[in-house]
Design an enzyme around this catalytic site. Sequence first.
Site, PDB file in Angstrom:
ATOM      1  N   HIS A 123     -54.894 -13.639 -33.990  1.00 28.20           N
ATOM      2  CA  HIS A 123     -54.147 -12.520 -33.522  1.00 28.20           C
ATOM      3  C   HIS A 123     -53.885 -12.857 -32.170  1.00 28.20           C
ATOM      4  O   HIS A 123     -54.533 -13.340 -31.362  1.00 28.20           O
ATOM      5  CB  HIS A 123     -55.067 -11.306 -33.602  1.00 28.20           C
TER       6      HIS A 123
ATOM      7  N   CYS B 230     -56.721  -8.515 -42.640  1.00 28.25           N
ATOM      8  CA  CYS B 230     -55.977  -8.591 -43.844  1.00 28.25           C
ATOM      9  C   CYS B 230     -55.859  -7.105 -44.375  1.00 28.25           C
ATOM     10  O   CYS B 230     -54.855  -6.623 -44.857  1.00 28.25           O
ATOM     11  CB  CYS B 230     -56.486  -9.498 -44.875  1.00 28.25           C
TER      12      CYS B 230
ATOM     13  N   HIS C  83     -53.163 -10.982 -28.530  1.00 25.86           N
ATOM     14  CA  HIS C  83     -53.313  -9.760 -27.977  1.00 25.86           C
ATOM     15  C   HIS C  83     -51.993  -9.567 -27.061  1.00 25.86           C
ATOM     16  O   HIS C  83     -51.902 -10.610 -26.263  1.00 25.86           O
ATOM     17  CB  HIS C  83     -54.514  -9.751 -26.873  1.00 25.86           C
TER      18      HIS C  83
ATOM     19  N   HIS D 169     -53.444 -15.204 -43.928  1.00 26.62           N
ATOM     20  CA  HIS D 169     -54.831 -15.247 -43.301  1.00 26.62           C
ATOM     21  C   HIS D 169     -54.890 -16.829 -42.788  1.00 26.62           C
ATOM     22  O   HIS D 169     -55.023 -17.680 -43.621  1.00 26.62           O
ATOM     23  CB  HIS D 169     -55.899 -15.045 -44.453  1.00 26.62           C
TER      24      HIS D 169
HETATM   25  P1  AMP Z   1     -60.952 -11.098 -30.416  1.00 28.46           P
HETATM   26  O1  AMP Z   1     -62.045 -10.847 -29.430  1.00 28.46           O
HETATM   27  O2  AMP Z   1     -59.794 -11.824 -29.848  1.00 28.46           O
HETATM   28  O3  AMP Z   1     -61.312 -11.456 -31.796  1.00 28.46           O
HETATM   29  O4  AMP Z   1     -60.191  -9.647 -30.655  1.00 28.46           O
HETATM   30  C1  AMP Z   1     -60.691  -8.687 -31.826  1.00 28.46           C
HETATM   31  C2  AMP Z   1     -59.993  -7.405 -31.078  1.00 28.46           C
HETATM   32  O5  AMP Z   1     -59.949  -6.556 -32.174  1.00 28.46           O
HETATM   33  C3  AMP Z   1     -60.885  -6.566 -30.249  1.00 28.46           C
HETATM   34  O6  AMP Z   1     -60.225  -6.350 -28.984  1.00 28.46           O
HETATM   35  C4  AMP Z   1     -61.318  -5.378 -31.034  1.00 28.46           C
HETATM   36  O7  AMP Z   1     -61.249  -4.268 -29.997  1.00 28.46           O
HETATM   37  C5  AMP Z   1     -60.078  -5.374 -32.117  1.00 28.46           C
HETATM   38  N1  AMP Z   1     -60.324  -4.370 -33.318  1.00 28.46           N
HETATM   39  C6  AMP Z   1     -61.641  -4.707 -34.161  1.00 28.46           C
HETATM   40  N2  AMP Z   1     -61.367  -3.883 -35.099  1.00 28.46           N
HETATM   41  C7  AMP Z   1     -60.377  -3.250 -34.869  1.00 28.46           C
HETATM   42  C8  AMP Z   1     -59.748  -2.313 -35.606  1.00 28.46           C
HETATM   43  N3  AMP Z   1     -60.170  -1.822 -36.884  1.00 28.46           N
HETATM   44  N4  AMP Z   1     -58.352  -1.665 -35.123  1.00 28.46           N
HETATM   45  C9  AMP Z   1     -57.981  -2.223 -34.039  1.00 28.46           C
HETATM   46  N5  AMP Z   1     -58.487  -3.262 -33.452  1.00 28.46           N
HETATM   47  C10 AMP Z   1     -59.604  -3.832 -33.810  1.00 28.46           C
END
Ligand code: AMP
Length: 115
Positions: A101, A8, A103, A47
């Site tokens: 999110h 957020c 990917h 959110h």
């Molecule tokens: P998940 O494991 O699916 O929750 O993925 C979370 C993702 O967020 C991971 O691939 C992290 O590398 C990424 N991540 C965490 N903090 C940040 C940030 N500040 N900026 C960009 N990516 C982030």
Amino acid sequence: MADDCIFCKIARGEIPSNKVYEDDEFFAFRDINPVAPSHVLIIPRRHITHITDATPEDEGLLGRMLLMANETARREGLVQKGFRYVINCGEEAGQLVPHIHMHLIGGRELGWPPG
Ligand code: AMP
């Protein structure tokens, strides 16, 4: 919107990110720890903690998120060779950030099954 949620805060511009797209509903930015040459995270501004918390009210939002992700994949030049969308949900899937999110991962050959 959740005050203490890192995604957020990124969507609100309170934490810097490498933004690739934003509109009223969505924000897309490069993963800080990319696992492929192209690794973009696509989030709704709203959110929602887990994808399983989505309600029928979110039907349109989730549909638009997929279409917006497709546009991002096109802009990243990933459509011809292929790419992958991943939504991790919960502990065993390794969901680290409690804000849904997608990917978008591409730019190299991707193994299957995933780890
Ligand atoms: P998940 O494991 O699916 O929750 O993925 C979370 C993702 O967020 C991971 O691939 C992290 O590398 C990424 N991540 C965490 N903090 C940040 C940030 N500040 N900026 C960009 N990516 C982030």
